[in-house]
Design a protein around this motif. Sequence first.
Motif, mmCIF file in Angstrom:
data_model
loop_
_atom_site.group_PDB
_atom_site.id
_atom_site.type_symbol
_atom_site.label_atom_id
_atom_site.label_comp_id
_atom_site.label_asym_id
_atom_site.label_seq_id
_atom_site.Cartn_x
_atom_site.Cartn_y
_atom_site.Cartn_z
ATOM 1 N N ILE A 92 0.705 -1.184 -0.249
ATOM 2 C CA ILE A 92 0.028 0.030 -0.111
ATOM 3 C C ILE A 92 1.028 1.208 0.064
ATOM 4 C CG2 ILE A 92 -1.730 1.291 1.385
ATOM 5 C CD1 ILE A 92 -2.672 -1.472 2.551
ATOM 6 N N ALA A 93 0.659 2.173 -0.809
ATOM 7 C CA ALA A 93 1.389 3.359 -0.960
ATOM 8 C C ALA A 93 0.696 4.717 -0.586
ATOM 9 C CB ALA A 93 1.851 3.578 -2.325
ATOM 10 N N ILE A 94 1.186 5.343 0.407
ATOM 11 C CA ILE A 94 0.506 6.509 0.984
ATOM 12 C C ILE A 94 1.016 7.629 0.470
ATOM 13 C CG2 ILE A 94 -0.336 7.448 3.155
ATOM 14 C CD1 ILE A 94 -1.935 5.058 2.687
ATOM 15 N N GLU A 95 0.374 8.745 0.097
ATOM 16 C CA GLU A 95 1.018 10.102 -0.299
ATOM 17 C C GLU A 95 1.571 10.750 0.916
ATOM 18 O OE1 GLU A 95 0.843 13.420 -0.604
ATOM 19 O OE2 GLU A 95 1.444 13.998 -2.609
ATOM 20 N N THR A 96 2.663 11.038 0.977
ATOM 21 C CA THR A 96 3.322 11.508 2.365
ATOM 22 C C THR A 96 2.649 12.871 2.767
ATOM 23 O OG1 THR A 96 5.323 10.878 1.719
ATOM 24 C CG2 THR A 96 5.336 12.624 3.333
ATOM 25 N N LEU A 97 2.134 13.984 1.901
ATOM 26 C CA LEU A 97 1.561 14.999 2.293
ATOM 27 C C LEU A 97 0.222 14.828 2.931
ATOM 28 C CD1 LEU A 97 2.667 17.427 -0.495
ATOM 29 C CD2 LEU A 97 3.749 17.430 1.651
ATOM 30 N N GLU A 98 -0.620 13.985 2.200
ATOM 31 C CA GLU A 98 -1.844 13.519 2.707
ATOM 32 C C GLU A 98 -1.771 12.907 4.297
ATOM 33 O OE1 GLU A 98 -5.767 10.958 1.490
ATOM 34 O OE2 GLU A 98 -3.822 10.525 0.355
ATOM 35 N N MET A 99 -0.796 12.090 4.550
ATOM 36 C CA MET A 99 -0.498 11.444 5.535
ATOM 37 C C MET A 99 -0.342 12.774 6.698
ATOM 38 S SD MET A 99 2.944 9.239 6.926
ATOM 39 C CE MET A 99 3.851 10.795 6.733
ATOM 40 N N MET A 100 0.619 13.574 6.482
ATOM 41 C CA MET A 100 0.859 14.766 7.290
ATOM 42 C C MET A 100 -0.620 15.588 7.585
ATOM 43 S SD MET A 100 4.342 15.959 5.540
ATOM 44 C CE MET A 100 4.311 17.452 6.450
ATOM 45 N N ALA A 101 -1.399 15.554 6.634
ATOM 46 C CA ALA A 101 -2.551 16.299 6.840
ATOM 47 C C ALA A 101 -3.503 15.492 7.647
ATOM 48 C CB ALA A 101 -3.224 16.494 5.294
ATOM 49 N N ALA A 102 -3.429 14.219 7.511
ATOM 50 C CA ALA A 102 -4.200 13.383 8.387
ATOM 51 C C ALA A 102 -3.847 13.465 9.662
ATOM 52 C CB ALA A 102 -4.376 11.897 7.884
ATOM 53 N N GLY A 103 -2.495 13.282 9.848
ATOM 54 C CA GLY A 103 -2.110 13.488 11.387
ATOM 55 C C GLY A 103 -2.234 14.850 11.898
ATOM 56 N N PHE A 104 -2.222 15.977 11.293
ATOM 57 C CA PHE A 104 -2.618 17.163 11.866
ATOM 58 C C PHE A 104 -4.171 17.035 12.470
ATOM 59 C CE2 PHE A 104 -4.882 21.394 11.273
ATOM 60 C CZ PHE A 104 -3.938 21.965 12.235
ATOM 61 N N MET A 105 -5.160 16.434 11.328
ATOM 62 C CA MET A 105 -6.630 16.157 11.861
ATOM 63 C C MET A 105 -6.935 15.397 13.047
ATOM 64 S SD MET A 105 -7.986 18.619 10.433
ATOM 65 C CE MET A 105 -9.737 18.060 11.091
ATOM 66 N N MET A 106 -5.818 14.329 12.981
ATOM 67 C CA MET A 106 -6.008 13.584 14.356
ATOM 68 C C MET A 106 -5.607 14.133 15.424
ATOM 69 S SD MET A 106 -4.250 10.000 12.900
ATOM 70 C CE MET A 106 -4.290 9.218 14.829
ATOM 71 N N GLU A 107 -4.910 15.221 15.637
ATOM 72 C CA GLU A 107 -4.502 15.933 16.768
ATOM 73 C C GLU A 107 -5.240 17.320 16.974
ATOM 74 O OE1 GLU A 107 -2.393 14.729 18.716
ATOM 75 O OE2 GLU A 107 -1.619 13.210 17.454
ATOM 76 N N ASN A 108 -6.103 17.606 15.923
ATOM 77 C CA ASN A 108 -6.791 18.746 16.155
ATOM 78 C C ASN A 108 -8.293 18.494 15.504
ATOM 79 O OD1 ASN A 108 -4.756 21.037 16.691
ATOM 80 N ND2 ASN A 108 -3.778 19.552 15.225
ATOM 81 N N PRO A 109 -9.004 17.574 15.984
ATOM 82 C CA PRO A 109 -10.269 17.230 15.420
ATOM 83 C C PRO A 109 -11.225 18.270 15.272
ATOM 84 C CG PRO A 109 -10.060 16.269 17.767
ATOM 85 C CD PRO A 109 -8.739 16.963 17.418
ATOM 86 N N ALA A 110 -11.129 19.187 15.838
ATOM 87 C CA ALA A 110 -12.317 20.427 15.815
ATOM 88 C C ALA A 110 -11.922 21.382 14.838
ATOM 89 C CB ALA A 110 -12.507 20.962 17.135
ATOM 90 N N TYR A 111 -10.658 21.208 14.108
ATOM 91 C CA TYR A 111 -10.225 21.966 13.219
ATOM 92 C C TYR A 111 -11.238 22.341 11.865
ATOM 93 C CZ TYR A 111 -6.891 24.714 10.241
ATOM 94 O OH TYR A 111 -6.158 25.646 9.227
ATOM 95 N N GLU A 112 -11.403 23.218 11.437
ATOM 96 C CA GLU A 112 -12.541 23.594 10.285
ATOM 97 C C GLU A 112 -11.698 24.262 9.102
ATOM 98 O OE1 GLU A 112 -15.944 25.036 12.212
ATOM 99 O OE2 GLU A 112 -16.631 23.308 12.814
#
Length: 228
Positions: A92-112
């Motif tokens: 499975i290949a994960i785009e690095t920048l998408e992974m970083m964005a996903a990490g940000f949202m995991m740590e900031n779930p209320a961000y809009e």
Amino acid sequence: MAKILQIETATQVCSVALSIDGKTIILKEESGQNLHAANLTLFIEEVIRKAGLTYQDVDAVAVSKGPGSYTGLRIGVSTAKGLCYALEKPLIAIETLEMMAAGFMMENPAYEALICPMIDARRMEVYAATFDASLKLLEPTSAKIIDETSFADLLAQHQVSFLGDGAAKCAEALNHPNAVFHPSNFNSAQYMSALAFNAFNQSCFEDVAYFEPFYLKDFVVTQPKPKV
């Protein structure tokens, strides 16, 4: 249960995680220069052992595909492909920048607002992409030379959170009230878990023989300066 071994080597972070059904259960990582070649396989062995598993228990291998460091990506992808080939497991290949964005949202779930992960590409150039809070891609991954006009249209209408090892050097150029800079890079295999699990469930697998990292730019060999 889907047990996925996850590898992130796109930047100076050497990171390995193991997830079960999209949840990270074990993480081993370290940041520094030239760590990947010496440490990656050791980190993988430690993660597998701490999880109480064997290599054959793993259902798939996920790897951060880039963009990022040419050498880091080559080491990570080569290792992932070797494991998949030997174990007969899907890649499975994960785009690095998408992974970083996903990490940000995991740590900031209320961000809009918007998210712009950046990876340093030397001088004032970065690899960047822009996502909304649902991880919908708004601006695709590209190499950008940052100046005071960069992201002007987005910043005029939205708050944008810039993150990653390329963001800090852009803070002075992107001097705007809607530009927010975060010190965390989010280059970690732990933030791959949900994306990898989703890909696994949809059978979004790569051809192990032919898959190549997403380098984005050609590798350029630089000559060392002569000693005086």
